[in-house]
Design a protein around this motif. Structure first.
Motif, PDB file in Angstrom:
ATOM      1  N   LEU A 228       0.814  -1.208   0.000  1.00  0.00           N
ATOM      2  CA  LEU A 228       0.000   0.000   0.000  1.00  0.00           C
ATOM      3  C   LEU A 228       0.853   1.266   0.000  1.00  0.00           C
TER       4      LEU A 228
ATOM      5  N   GLY B 184       2.221   4.516  -1.007  1.00  0.00           N
ATOM      6  CA  GLY B 184       1.665   5.549  -1.878  1.00  0.00           C
ATOM      7  C   GLY B 184       0.172   5.698  -1.752  1.00  0.00           C
ATOM      8  N   LEU B 185      -0.531   4.641  -1.330  1.00  0.00           N
ATOM      9  CA  LEU B 185      -1.986   4.742  -1.261  1.00  0.00           C
ATOM     10  C   LEU B 185      -2.440   5.730  -0.194  1.00  0.00           C
TER      11      LEU B 185
ATOM     12  N   VAL C 207      -2.577   9.331  -1.388  1.00  0.00           N
ATOM     13  CA  VAL C 207      -3.381   9.697  -2.548  1.00  0.00           C
ATOM     14  C   VAL C 207      -4.472  10.663  -2.127  1.00  0.00           C
TER      15      VAL C 207
ATOM     16  N   GLN D   3      -7.371  -0.085   3.924  1.00  0.00           N
ATOM     17  CA  GLN D   3      -6.021  -0.487   4.324  1.00  0.00           C
ATOM     18  C   GLN D   3      -5.990  -1.540   5.439  1.00  0.00           C
TER      19      GLN D   3
ATOM     20  N   VAL E 294      -3.514  -3.487  -6.168  1.00  0.00           N
ATOM     21  CA  VAL E 294      -3.221  -2.198  -5.548  1.00  0.00           C
ATOM     22  C   VAL E 294      -2.926  -1.136  -6.597  1.00  0.00           C
ATOM     23  N   ASN E 295      -2.210  -1.496  -7.645  1.00  0.00           N
ATOM     24  CA  ASN E 295      -1.953  -0.529  -8.721  1.00  0.00           C
ATOM     25  C   ASN E 295      -3.253  -0.057  -9.359  1.00  0.00           C
TER      26      ASN E 295
ATOM     27  N   LYS F 145      -5.075   2.205  -6.920  1.00  0.00           N
ATOM     28  CA  LYS F 145      -4.411   3.517  -6.868  1.00  0.00           C
ATOM     29  C   LYS F 145      -4.814   4.383  -8.051  1.00  0.00           C
TER      30      LYS F 145
ATOM     31  N   LEU G 157      -8.284   5.677  -7.418  1.00  0.00           N
ATOM     32  CA  LEU G 157      -8.278   6.705  -6.394  1.00  0.00           C
ATOM     33  C   LEU G 157      -7.781   8.039  -6.955  1.00  0.00           C
ATOM     34  N   GLU G 158      -6.757   7.964  -7.785  1.00  0.00           N
ATOM     35  CA  GLU G 158      -6.204   9.180  -8.378  1.00  0.00           C
ATOM     36  C   GLU G 158      -7.194   9.848  -9.326  1.00  0.00           C
TER      37      GLU G 158
ATOM     38  N   SER H  76     -10.148  -5.055  -7.287  1.00  0.00           N
ATOM     39  CA  SER H  76     -10.344  -3.628  -7.555  1.00  0.00           C
ATOM     40  C   SER H  76     -11.824  -3.277  -7.629  1.00  0.00           C
TER      41      SER H  76
END
Length: 251
Positions: free
Chosen positions: A8, A10-11, A14, A34, A65-66, A69, A72-73, A122
């Protein structure tokens, strides 16, 4: 073992944005998604796994996770419908489903299927239409089908239908078709699982002359994001079916 290493990273930083444009603290993610991931990962670290099993789980987790992410972005918000909630007597629906997905991916010998387990993770994080019961049913069904059956579903999604003219009779009577019997049996199994069906309202015995995605099949295709399957693989399968129909079965 490396399961969850940098999972996680970087998550937590975000920037999340709510549906009305107000910034949402990244702590929201920490309070929901998380802990479920981390708790499940910690449990898997205690299991005795082979290197290959560990690599499969790592791949699914890191790919998931990618994908999370990226969403989320883009401003997508994790679901907030009780899916993550745990009580003193039972684990949350999210933890149970995540553990189930990782167990299936651990044992998945067709490793081309692994990215689609990541898609499932996801989707479950964001889409409230996927309840525990629906996700559980899809996981069990997904476990039963092969990668080529996924290709067949993707072909039906792309083309609208798969031509199977007189396959039930032709495969029983055409000796030259024996080398394609595995393909025939895979289409039959998809039909038996109600993932493919004969278009129209009439109820027919056997395959019929064409197959399209059923409502259940379309739901699975969307959940697993089968539209992301490599285009060249779908085209090669389409050519094989056309060759089978025209040159061997003479339909």
């Amino acid at each position: 073992m490396s399961i969850g290493k940098d999972l996680l990273s970087g998550l937590a930083t975000v920037a999340l944005t709510s549906s009305i444009g107000e910034p949402v603290s990244a702590a929201y993610l920490g309070a929901t998604v998380q802990p479920i991931f981390n708790a499940t990962i910690e449990e898997f670290k205690k299991r005795v796994l082979s290197v290959r099993e560990t690599n499969r789980i790592d791949k699914v987790l890191n790919d998931a996770v990618n994908k999370i992410k990226i969403r989320l972005e883009k401003g997508d918000i994790p679901r907030n419908d009780g899916f993550w909630t745990e009580s003193h007597v039972e684990v949350s629906d999210a933890k149970a489903i995540l553990e189930g997905i990782l167990l299936k991916s651990r044992d998945e010998y067709e490793e081309k299927k692994l990215p689609f387990y990541s898609n499932l993770i996801s989707q479950m994080v964001f889409d409230t239409s996927w309840s525990y019961e629906r996700l559980n049913a899809m996981i069990r069904m997904f476990e039963q089908i092969s990668y080529r059956q996924m290709q067949l579903m993707a072909l039906a999604l792309l083309k609208g239908e798969i031509q199977t003219p007189q396959w039930d009779a032709k495969f029983k009577r055409t000796h030259e078709a024996f080398s394609y019997y595995d393909l025939y049996s895979e289409v039959v199994l998809l039909s038996n699982l109600a993932l493919l069906h004969q278009p129209g309202t009439a109820v027919m015995m056997g395959l019929g002359d064409k197959q399209s995605l059923s409502p259940i099949g379309k739901s699975m295709a969307d959940l697993m994001e089968l539209s992301s399957m490599p285009q060249e693989e779908i085209e090669d399968l389409d050519k094989m079916i056309n060759l089978l129909n025209t040159k061997i079965l003479h339909t």
